[in-house]
Design a protein around this motif. Structure first.
Motif, short mmCIF file in Angstrom:
data_model
loop_
_atom_site.label_atom_id
_atom_site.label_comp_id
_atom_site.label_asym_id
_atom_site.label_seq_id
_atom_site.Cartn_x
_atom_site.Cartn_y
_atom_site.Cartn_z
N HIS A 280 0.85 5.78 -1.18
CA HIS A 280 2.30 5.91 -1.04
C HIS A 280 2.81 5.38 0.30
N ASN A 281 2.08 4.44 0.87
CA ASN A 281 2.58 3.74 2.05
C ASN A 281 2.25 2.26 1.92
N ASP A 282 2.77 1.45 2.83
CA ASP A 282 2.60 -0.01 2.75
C ASP A 282 1.52 -0.55 3.66
N THR A 283 0.66 0.30 4.15
CA THR A 283 -0.40 -0.14 5.05
C THR A 283 -1.30 -1.16 4.35
N LYS A 284 -1.65 -2.23 5.06
CA LYS A 284 -2.52 -3.27 4.52
C LYS A 284 -3.98 -2.96 4.85
N HIS A 285 -4.86 -3.18 3.88
CA HIS A 285 -6.28 -2.92 4.07
C HIS A 285 -7.09 -4.11 3.58
#
Length: 320
Positions: A280-285
């Motif tokens: 539920h977040n836009d963090t890139k991995h």
């Protein structure tokens, strides 16, 4: 304007409460009940759906669905929760009406195609029927209005599981089907333990249903005796959580719930089998098994008193 629904269900005590809620609501047109294994085996689930249709005069169709999960071994009926007959071992007459000849997934496909953009699928059992419908006719993702699911647990308010430390029963019964449904390109809202464990039918509340809601209230009271005994012995509480009826409440009035968006995946094997996880977040991995899937909604808050008022008011009006 009413919402047309197909209710995919494994009746089940709390399923019966939700089915009656849907039938009673002037905001819902109950088009069909599709049955699935889960709380009871498939023959008992279908018999119970037909019994409710006949006893209370429903006009909806009933179609029998899947008898086992897509891949995993069946975990068996929830006899300890719902009794041998799914209705808390309250004796019921065998229905004299028959189910639609089509298997549930075919019924779903044909009904959705006949009314494009009008049908909301509400699933309150294992998601096998919906996954089979997607497998046979993936184009229905563009034809369904919405999919509302009672299932899963995402850790909000520390609610993580009810059949394992990290899995909710409907998802655990067929995690592969749940992952298929959650990652399909159609709008899904998940009403999981995060909110269903925040709303509570007390014994006094169910007594009020019995005393004020005629035959429907008496039936709910009768079948809930077994269910409440389970809750009392297992959790030491006087009442039960509002599981399946919360999904119906969402269809009637989404403003009762706060939702958050993001892709959902299901753990399909190992000790966390059936665990539901939402990004539920836009963090890139660098490695991200969620990134390429559509964002779906997960309910994280509920106005529990308004939900209880809605259920009681709806059943009271229906019974009168």
């Amino acid at each position: 304007m009413t919402t047309k629904i197909i209710l995919d269900t494994d009746p089940g005590i709390d399923d019966a409460m939700a089915i009656l809620f849907a039938e009673a609501s002037p905001e819902i047109e109950l088009v069909g009940l599709t049955t699935v294994y889960g709380n009871a085996d498939i023959d008992i689930s279908t018999r119970n759906a037909l019994y409710l249709k006949q006893r209370f005069g429903f006009k909806c169709d009933v179609a029998q669905g899947a008898s086992k999960p897509l891949k995993r071994q069946p975990v068996g009926a929830s006899i300890a929760v719902h009794g041998e007959n799914g209705f808390g071992d309250v004796k019921i007459k065998a229905p004299t009406i028959s189910a639609d000849p089509r298997p549930a997934h075919q019924y779903i496909i044909e009904t959705v195609k006949a009314s494009p953009g009008e049908i909301t699928l509400v699933a309150v059992g294992p998601l096998t029927n919906l996954a089979l419908a997607l497998e046979q006719a993936p184009e229905i993702t563009k034809l369904v209005k919405e999919v509302v699911i009672m299932g899963g647990a995402f850790g909000t308010h520390e609610h993580t599981g009810n059949v394992t430390p990290f899995a909710e029963a409907n998802v655990y019964d067929d995690p592969h089907a749940a992952d298929t449904v959650f990652t399909a390109d159609w709008p899904v809202t998940v009403i999981g333990l995060d909110v269903t464990h925040e709303a509570f039918f007390s014994t006094d509340y169910i007594d009020t249903l019995r005393d004020t809601c005629g035959d429907v209230g008496e039936f709910v009271w009768d079948i809930s005796r077994f269910y409440l005994d389970f809750y009392k012995s297992r959790m030491g509480v006087n009442g039960c959580f509002v599981h399946d009826s919360s999904a119906i409440a969402y269809v009637i009035d989404p403003s009762l719930f706060e939702v958050r968006g993001g892709p959902i995946r299901v753990v399909c094997d190992g000790p966390a089998e059936g665990m539901t996880l939402q990004k539920h977040n836009d963090t890139k991995h660098k490695a991200d098994e969620w990134a390429d899937w559509p964002a779906q909604n997960v309910a994280v808050k509920v106005n529990d008193q308004a939900l209880l008022d809605l259920y009681l008011d709806t059943i009271t009006s229906y019974s009168s």
